[in-house]
Motif scaffolding. Sequence first.
Motif, mmCIF file in Angstrom:
data_model
loop_
_atom_site.group_PDB
_atom_site.id
_atom_site.type_symbol
_atom_site.label_atom_id
_atom_site.label_comp_id
_atom_site.label_asym_id
_atom_site.label_seq_id
_atom_site.Cartn_x
_atom_site.Cartn_y
_atom_site.Cartn_z
ATOM 1 N N ASP A 26 0.983 -1.254 -0.095
ATOM 2 C CA ASP A 26 -0.217 -0.193 0.040
ATOM 3 C C ASP A 26 0.874 1.158 -0.015
ATOM 4 O OD1 ASP A 26 0.972 -0.043 2.430
ATOM 5 O OD2 ASP A 26 -0.801 -0.153 3.513
ATOM 6 N N TYR A 29 1.016 3.307 3.433
ATOM 7 C CA TYR A 29 0.088 4.014 3.995
ATOM 8 C C TYR A 29 -0.112 3.361 5.372
ATOM 9 C CZ TYR A 29 -4.901 5.215 4.724
ATOM 10 O OH TYR A 29 -6.027 5.642 5.358
ATOM 11 N N TYR A 125 -1.374 10.848 0.705
ATOM 12 C CA TYR A 125 -2.236 9.829 0.224
ATOM 13 C C TYR A 125 -3.542 10.351 0.038
ATOM 14 C CZ TYR A 125 1.373 6.588 2.358
ATOM 15 O OH TYR A 125 2.371 6.322 2.605
ATOM 16 N N ARG A 126 -4.100 9.962 -1.094
ATOM 17 C CA ARG A 126 -5.520 10.597 -1.313
ATOM 18 C C ARG A 126 -6.565 9.347 -1.637
ATOM 19 N NH1 ARG A 126 -7.042 16.036 -2.741
ATOM 20 N NH2 ARG A 126 -5.300 17.594 -2.181
ATOM 21 N N THR A 127 -7.456 9.032 -0.620
ATOM 22 C CA THR A 127 -7.893 8.017 -1.090
ATOM 23 C C THR A 127 -9.524 8.153 -1.151
ATOM 24 O OG1 THR A 127 -6.798 6.690 0.608
ATOM 25 C CG2 THR A 127 -8.806 5.510 0.044
ATOM 26 N N ASP A 128 -9.994 7.798 -2.373
ATOM 27 C CA ASP A 128 -11.652 7.829 -2.557
ATOM 28 C C ASP A 128 -12.451 6.861 -1.878
ATOM 29 O OD1 ASP A 128 -14.168 7.769 -4.028
ATOM 30 O OD2 ASP A 128 -13.288 8.444 -5.561
ATOM 31 N N ARG A 134 -6.662 4.938 -4.610
ATOM 32 C CA ARG A 134 -5.558 5.636 -3.739
ATOM 33 C C ARG A 134 -4.541 6.244 -4.566
ATOM 34 N NH1 ARG A 134 -3.975 2.508 0.735
ATOM 35 N NH2 ARG A 134 -5.853 3.310 1.693
ATOM 36 N N SER A 135 -4.181 7.426 -4.455
ATOM 37 C CA SER A 135 -3.077 8.079 -5.304
ATOM 38 C C SER A 135 -1.955 8.569 -4.155
ATOM 39 C CB SER A 135 -3.627 9.284 -6.143
ATOM 40 O OG SER A 135 -4.107 10.590 -5.241
#
Length: 240
Positions: A26, A29, A125-128, A134-135
């Motif tokens: 991950d 993360y 971390y950008r998580t929808d 995740r980006s």
Amino acid sequence: MSLTGIFLCTFLIVHLIGNLQLFKDDAGYAFNQYAYFMTHFTPIKVVSYLLYASIILHAIYALVLTLKNRAARPIGYAQYDGKANSTWNSRNMGILGTIVLVFLATHMQNFWWKYHNDQVPYVEYRTDLATGARSITELQASEFTDYQVTIENNVEIVKARDLYKQVAYAFKNIGLVIFYVIAMAALAFHLIHGFQSAFRTLGVSHKKYLPLIQAIGVWLFGVIVPIGFALMPLYFYFVK
């Protein structure tokens, strides 16, 4: 010596369980969240100070006991084969302990010191939250103030010190990887004798409990814990 040793053994189990987050695919993360929790949750911070004190006390008592033993018997027995009455690791606890102590200093310098002194990278971390997508973006120092978790338009945004990336970077050094593996072998032999010896010192030597203590000492602290820690540098060097 026995009490600090048992406390340190307990810490090793907790630390190993937490560091297993390194194996998650991950991009760090979970591990970076774990690192923040371990360095900012007050009860954990208190235990950390107890840990540092235990390491120092354990090393000091080991030195004191060694010096006392030598003072009590400055000249060895004329006719005595110590090898016939003791194991290799029990005769070399000082050497094994020294290797582990050097390892701890190296480990703290590479990770603990750099993490606490802002010498590791920063990550976002950008998580929808709807899709789980995740980006990951590396942040510049000017873009980072402190660990943050926010939600905007159903997107979780986590900004953190990227200790995971520091681990990955450090374990690309084959010399460091080899040293870690050797140190974990030394730790294994040190714990196999030390764990059992601690209980004997504390008076827990009843034949009813000795087989269980010996099994825990050998399989948990002599095999599982050292192999678990040794796999981490090997994983980052050969797999990641």
